[in-house]
Design a protein around this motif. Structure first.
Motif, mmCIF file in Angstrom:
data_model
loop_
_atom_site.group_PDB
_atom_site.id
_atom_site.type_symbol
_atom_site.label_atom_id
_atom_site.label_comp_id
_atom_site.label_asym_id
_atom_site.label_seq_id
_atom_site.Cartn_x
_atom_site.Cartn_y
_atom_site.Cartn_z
ATOM 1 N N THR A 3 0.841 -1.201 0.000
ATOM 2 C CA THR A 3 0.000 0.000 0.000
ATOM 3 C C THR A 3 0.876 1.251 0.000
ATOM 4 N N HIS A 10 2.329 1.648 -3.388
ATOM 5 C CA HIS A 10 1.303 2.093 -4.347
ATOM 6 C C HIS A 10 1.034 3.589 -4.188
ATOM 7 N N TYR A 11 0.859 4.040 -2.963
ATOM 8 C CA TYR A 11 0.616 5.460 -2.728
ATOM 9 C C TYR A 11 1.810 6.298 -3.182
ATOM 10 N N THR A 12 3.013 5.750 -3.033
ATOM 11 C CA THR A 12 4.208 6.462 -3.495
ATOM 12 C C THR A 12 4.193 6.564 -5.020
ATOM 13 N N GLU A 43 1.650 6.576 -6.912
ATOM 14 C CA GLU A 43 0.570 7.488 -7.277
ATOM 15 C C GLU A 43 0.890 8.941 -6.952
ATOM 16 N N LEU A 71 -0.166 9.380 5.365
ATOM 17 C CA LEU A 71 -0.655 8.008 5.213
ATOM 18 C C LEU A 71 -1.928 7.797 6.035
ATOM 19 N N LYS A 99 -5.759 12.703 -4.147
ATOM 20 C CA LYS A 99 -4.608 13.374 -4.774
ATOM 21 C C LYS A 99 -4.890 14.869 -4.926
ATOM 22 N N LEU A 113 1.105 10.207 -3.887
ATOM 23 C CA LEU A 113 0.467 10.644 -2.645
ATOM 24 C C LEU A 113 1.472 10.765 -1.503
ATOM 25 N N ILE A 159 -4.779 9.698 4.349
ATOM 26 C CA ILE A 159 -5.240 8.959 3.174
ATOM 27 C C ILE A 159 -6.103 7.785 3.607
ATOM 28 N N ASP A 160 -5.651 7.053 4.621
ATOM 29 C CA ASP A 160 -6.404 5.900 5.106
ATOM 30 C C ASP A 160 -7.783 6.310 5.621
ATOM 31 N N LEU A 194 -8.705 7.581 -4.843
ATOM 32 C CA LEU A 194 -7.360 8.146 -4.905
ATOM 33 C C LEU A 194 -7.271 9.415 -5.756
ATOM 34 N N ARG A 203 -9.910 7.118 2.582
ATOM 35 C CA ARG A 203 -10.263 5.877 1.881
ATOM 36 C C ARG A 203 -11.377 5.150 2.632
#
Length: 145
Positions: free
Chosen positions: A16, A19-21, A23, A47, A64, A25, A50-51, A60, A54
């Motif tokens: 995760t 993935h966020y990196t 993207e 983080l 962003k 984020l 974002i969580d 996302l 989500r």
């Protein structure tokens, strides 16, 4: 913090974080000695933010956009049509539901005989009464008394 350390601290998987990196984020810096991605306390805050978003069902691309306000050091363009505002009622309702569960746990550990049953809590959370009413959000535990 390295990827795995950030993931553990944030309660997510290393995949995760990666993935966020990818993207954009999360923005790590690179360790010049070995090329590892390193994250700081701000990345942990991002983080967790974002969580939270989500968990409200915000995608996302919208996250962003929200984080771009921070990155550009510009105030958010929050108005009636902003997705965050639309989620406000749902967020407040979720907070009250979690508070009801926390109060139920508190009662069961301190005064087991006076605490509502878990079945009652679940039924109340599932009823229309646990939703936001005309007077604002209501908690399940306060409605059981």
């Amino acid at each position: 913090m390295r990827v795995i350390e950030l993931a553990r601290a944030g309660g997510v998987t290393a995949d995760t974080v990666r993935h966020y990196t990818r993207e954009g984020l999360l923005q790590p810096r690179r360790d010049p000695r070995n090329g590892y991605q390193l994250y700081d306390a701000e990345a942990l805050g991002r983080l967790r933010f974002i969580d939270c978003l989500r968990s409200l069902g915000i995608g996302l691309p919208e996250i962003k956009r929200i984080l771009s306000w921070v990155d550009q050091d510009s105030p958010p363009a929050v108005d009636r049509d902003t997705l965050l505002v639309e989620h406000g009622a749902r967020l407040r309702s979720r907070i009250h539901e979690l508070q009801a569960i926390a109060r139920w746990l508190e009662h069961t550990t301190h005064d087991h005989d006076a605490a509502p049953s878990l079945k009652q809590l679940i039924e109340t959370l599932g009823s229309a009464k646990s939703a936001i009413g005309p007077d604002g959000p209501r908690s399940a535990l306060s409605m059981m008394r």
